[in-house]
Each structure stands twice: as structure tokens, then as C-alpha cells.
Design an enzyme around this catalytic site. Structure first.
Site, PDB file in Angstrom:
ATOM      1  N   THR A 106      -1.345   7.445  -0.264  1.00  0.00           N
ATOM      2  CA  THR A 106      -2.683   7.291  -0.860  1.00  0.00           C
ATOM      3  C   THR A 106      -3.414   6.045  -0.363  1.00  0.00           C
ATOM      4  O   THR A 106      -4.620   5.922  -0.557  1.00  0.00           O
ATOM      5  CB  THR A 106      -2.572   7.161  -2.393  1.00  0.00           C
ATOM      6  OG1 THR A 106      -1.842   5.940  -2.676  1.00  0.00           O
ATOM      7  CG2 THR A 106      -1.840   8.338  -2.997  1.00  0.00           C
TER       8      THR A 106
ATOM      9  N   ASP B 141       0.313  -1.927  12.425  1.00  0.00           N
ATOM     10  CA  ASP B 141       0.882  -2.476  11.192  1.00  0.00           C
ATOM     11  C   ASP B 141       1.345  -3.907  11.456  1.00  0.00           C
ATOM     12  O   ASP B 141       2.344  -4.133  12.138  1.00  0.00           O
ATOM     13  CB  ASP B 141       2.061  -1.591  10.741  1.00  0.00           C
ATOM     14  CG  ASP B 141       2.577  -2.000   9.372  1.00  0.00           C
ATOM     15  OD1 ASP B 141       2.850  -3.202   9.167  1.00  0.00           O
ATOM     16  OD2 ASP B 141       2.703  -1.124   8.501  1.00  0.00           O
TER      17      ASP B 141
ATOM     18  N   ARG C 140       0.850  -1.189   0.000  1.00  0.00           N
ATOM     19  CA  ARG C 140       0.000   0.000   0.000  1.00  0.00           C
ATOM     20  C   ARG C 140       0.886   1.238   0.000  1.00  0.00           C
ATOM     21  O   ARG C 140       1.837   1.314   0.775  1.00  0.00           O
ATOM     22  CB  ARG C 140      -0.832   0.061   1.296  1.00  0.00           C
ATOM     23  CG  ARG C 140      -1.945  -0.863   1.358  1.00  0.00           C
ATOM     24  CD  ARG C 140      -3.036  -0.474   2.306  1.00  0.00           C
ATOM     25  NE  ARG C 140      -2.736   0.236   3.533  1.00  0.00           N
ATOM     26  CZ  ARG C 140      -3.678   0.629   4.393  1.00  0.00           C
ATOM     27  NH1 ARG C 140      -4.943   0.380   4.122  1.00  0.00           N
ATOM     28  NH2 ARG C 140      -3.378   1.255   5.496  1.00  0.00           N
TER      29      ARG C 140
ATOM     30  N   ASP D 276       5.020  -4.825  10.332  1.00  0.00           N
ATOM     31  CA  ASP D 276       6.066  -4.263  11.196  1.00  0.00           C
ATOM     32  C   ASP D 276       6.129  -5.020  12.518  1.00  0.00           C
ATOM     33  O   ASP D 276       7.215  -5.325  13.023  1.00  0.00           O
ATOM     34  CB  ASP D 276       5.779  -2.783  11.494  1.00  0.00           C
ATOM     35  CG  ASP D 276       6.130  -1.886  10.309  1.00  0.00           C
ATOM     36  OD1 ASP D 276       6.619  -2.400   9.287  1.00  0.00           O
ATOM     37  OD2 ASP D 276       5.886  -0.665  10.419  1.00  0.00           O
TER      38      ASP D 276
HETATM   39  C1  PRP Z   1      -1.018  -4.457   4.594  1.00  0.00           C
HETATM   40  C2  PRP Z   1      -1.734  -5.779   4.751  1.00  0.00           C
HETATM   41  C3  PRP Z   1      -2.530  -5.872   3.485  1.00  0.00           C
HETATM   42  C4  PRP Z   1      -2.896  -4.436   3.218  1.00  0.00           C
HETATM   43  C5  PRP Z   1      -4.313  -4.215   3.654  1.00  0.00           C
HETATM   44  O1  PRP Z   1       0.098  -4.578   3.810  1.00  0.00           O
HETATM   45  O2  PRP Z   1      -0.884  -6.863   4.953  1.00  0.00           O
HETATM   46  O3  PRP Z   1      -1.803  -6.413   2.402  1.00  0.00           O
HETATM   47  O4  PRP Z   1      -2.013  -3.629   4.008  1.00  0.00           O
HETATM   48  O5  PRP Z   1      -4.732  -2.946   3.292  1.00  0.00           O
HETATM   49  P1  PRP Z   1      -5.816  -2.692   2.154  1.00  0.00           P
HETATM   50  O6  PRP Z   1      -6.911  -3.671   2.367  1.00  0.00           O
HETATM   51  O7  PRP Z   1      -6.243  -1.273   2.392  1.00  0.00           O
HETATM   52  O8  PRP Z   1      -5.154  -2.844   0.821  1.00  0.00           O
HETATM   53  P2  PRP Z   1       1.114  -3.377   3.496  1.00  0.00           P
HETATM   54  O9  PRP Z   1       0.894  -2.853   2.111  1.00  0.00           O
HETATM   55  O10 PRP Z   1       1.098  -2.384   4.604  1.00  0.00           O
HETATM   56  O11 PRP Z   1       2.499  -4.114   3.433  1.00  0.00           O
HETATM   57  P3  PRP Z   1       3.232  -5.059   4.490  1.00  0.00           P
HETATM   58  O12 PRP Z   1       2.633  -6.413   4.327  1.00  0.00           O
HETATM   59  O13 PRP Z   1       4.652  -4.992   4.031  1.00  0.00           O
HETATM   60  O14 PRP Z   1       3.043  -4.482   5.863  1.00  0.00           O
HETATM   61  N1  URA Z   2      -2.244  -2.949   7.166  1.00  0.00           N
HETATM   62  C1  URA Z   2      -1.980  -3.222   8.466  1.00  0.00           C
HETATM   63  O1  URA Z   2      -0.961  -3.860   8.776  1.00  0.00           O
HETATM   64  N2  URA Z   2      -2.827  -2.787   9.399  1.00  0.00           N
HETATM   65  C2  URA Z   2      -3.939  -2.092   9.090  1.00  0.00           C
HETATM   66  O2  URA Z   2      -4.685  -1.723  10.014  1.00  0.00           O
HETATM   67  C3  URA Z   2      -4.208  -1.808   7.744  1.00  0.00           C
HETATM   68  C4  URA Z   2      -3.337  -2.259   6.798  1.00  0.00           C
END
Ligand code: PRP
Ligand code: URA
Length: 228
Positions: free
Chosen positions: A127, A221, A123, A224
Site C-alpha cells: 500500500t 531503495d 512503508r 537497501d
Molecule cells: C523509505 C524512506 C522513507 C520512506 C519514504 O523508507 O527512507 O522513510 O520510504 O517514503 P514515503 O515518503 O512515501 O513515506 P522505507 O519504509 O522503505 O524503509 P527503509 O528505510 O527500511 O528502506
Molecule cells: N524509499 C526509497 O528508498 N526510495 C524511494 O524512491 C521511495 C521510498
């Protein structure tokens, strides 16, 4: 029943779609979710208790019960037949990187030598829109049931992008099971209505999203907290 007191951005009320399944809110599940939501839970415990929930999702959470079986008869060591069932068709896992990779071990624990593909979607921090960077999937994925893995479903954008990648590789929508730990009502509604033949299994549907499209009360997150 667990309740929350977080300041919540208002989220329209959504009914749970027919193709979304939520785990029964047992005391064990609620206690595990409470542990991983706690901001004071340090990484070792976060990983341990998240893994416990992932295991419940894969094993008890009917995930494997959603795969079709066919009659199968075996001969037992006492020389008699047992009329049972065997899984029909092959499966694979596909994790949405990075957070989805946390669910691979739980799947491997339950499905011996399962193949696992990867889709890297991130993400955008400004945005919140998903960006696809990379996909590496088993060559014969079109013939398999796919267990799509991502612990967080917020706006639904990342999940939708991943499903589009799977469909473009010939996977049938009805052969996709999306496994998730915490979902927002909006994300659940968006994904399940856009892909009505897919089935989603989640441990919990939360209250909504905040102004940064984070799930509330959520757990922050996930990637993280699990990996860093
Ligand atoms: C997080 C999560 C999903 C996404 C959800 O990943 O693991 O993939 O956000 O959000 P959405 O439904 O609004 O798309 P992120 O892109 O933060 O990457 P990460 O797995 O590296 O933390
Ligand atoms: N990704 C995360 O890890 N947490 C949230 O709450 C939304 C997206």
C-alpha cells in the site's frame, strides 16, 4: 544542469514551499548525486558518495545556519575580547529507521556528542502507507531543536508520521529541521504545507513518483543500497 530521461509518471506541478530549502545545484553536488543514482554504483561507492552529500547537507547546506545564535564574547589568548556568537539551545538528531540512520554519522561529525533518537517507520510494500513500530527519543526532546533525518521523501507519509510522533512528545513544530537527500515535489508540498513552521532542507527535488510511489528518476531503495 542535470537532466533526466526516465519514464516519469506525471506529477502535478508544485511550487517550492517557502519553508523548503534546496541546496545550490553546484557541479560537485550534481556529480555526487549522479554517482549514487547510477544503478551500476556498487555499495561501497554508494555509501561513500551518499556520506559526502549528507556532510554537505549538514555542514554547508545551511542546516546549522538555521539554528538560532545569541551574542557571545570570549577572551582570546592575547588578552582581548572577541564579540562573536554561540548556538542558542540544544539540539538532537532523530533518524527515521532504517534509511535515516545513514545520516547519523554526518550529524555526529559536525555536532559533538549529539544525542540521537530513533523512530522506526516502514512503508508497507503493497500500500506504500507508513507503519509506526517504535520510537525512542531523548527525555528532554521537548526543549531541543530536532534535526529529523531521512534521505528519501516520496509520498511524505513516513515523514508526516515521524513529525506527529515528535509533536506528541512536546517538540514545537518550529524547532524541527527536516534533512533530506532526494524529495519528490508531492512529498515536499505535502509535508511543508501540513507543517508550515517546520523547515526542510533537501539536496534535490526530483521529477515525481512512479506507480509504486518510488521517486523518479530517484535512486531506487536507499536503505537497501546503503545497508545491504
Ligand atoms: C523509505 C524512506 C522513507 C520512506 C519514504 O523508507 O527512507 O522513510 O520510504 O517514503 P514515503 O515518503 O512515501 O513515506 P522505507 O519504509 O522503505 O524503509 P527503509 O528505510 O527500511 O528502506
Ligand atoms: N524509499 C526509497 O528508498 N526510495 C524511494 O524512491 C521511495 C521510498
Amino acid at each position: 544542469m542535470a537532466s533526466t530521461t526516465a519514464a516519469v509518471a506525471s506529477d502535478k506541478k508544485y511550487e517550492l514551499p517557502d519553508n523548503a530549502i534546496v541546496l545550490p545545484p553546484t557541479a560537485q553536488l550534481q556529480a555526487l548525486l549522479t554517482l549514487i543514482r547510477d544503478e551500476n554504483t556498487h555499495r561501497g561507492d554508494f555509501v561513500f558518495y551518499s556520506d559526502r552529500i549528507i556532510r554537505l547537507l549538514v555542514e554547508e547546506g545551511k542546516c546549522l545556519n538555521h539554528l538560532p545564535v545569541v551574542p557571545k564574547t570570549v577572551r582570546t589568548p592575547v588578552g582581548l575580547d572577541f564579540n562573536g556568537v554561540g548556538f542558542e539551545g540544544r539540539i538532537c538528531g532523530v533518524s527515521i529507521m532504517r534509511a535515516g540512520e545513514s545520516m547519523e554519522a554526518g550529524l555526529r561529525d559536525c555536532c559533538r556528542s549529539v544525542r540521537i533518537g530513533k523512530i522506526l517507520i516502514q512503508r508497507d510494500e503493497e500500500t506504500c502507507l507508513p507503519k509506526l513500530f517504535y520510537a525512542k527519543l531523548p527525555e528532554d526532546i521537548a526543549e531541543r531543536f530536532v534535526l529529523l533525518l531521512d534521505p528519501m521523501l516520496a509520498t511524505g507519509g513516513s515523514c508526516i508520521k515521524a513529525i506527529e510522533v515528535l509533536l506528541s512528545h512536546g517538540v514545537k513544530e518550529e524547532k524541527i529541521l527536516f534533512l533530506n537527500l532526494i524529495a519528490s515535489p508531492l512529498g515536499t508540498d505535502t509535508v511543508c504545507k501540513r507543517f508550515p513552521k517546520l523547515r526542510m532542507i533537501t539536496a534535490w527535488v526530483d521529477e515525481g513518483l512512479d506507480s509504486h510511489s518510488y521517486i523518479v528518476p530517484g535512486l531506487g531503495d536507499f536503505g537497501d543500497r546503503y545497508f545491504l
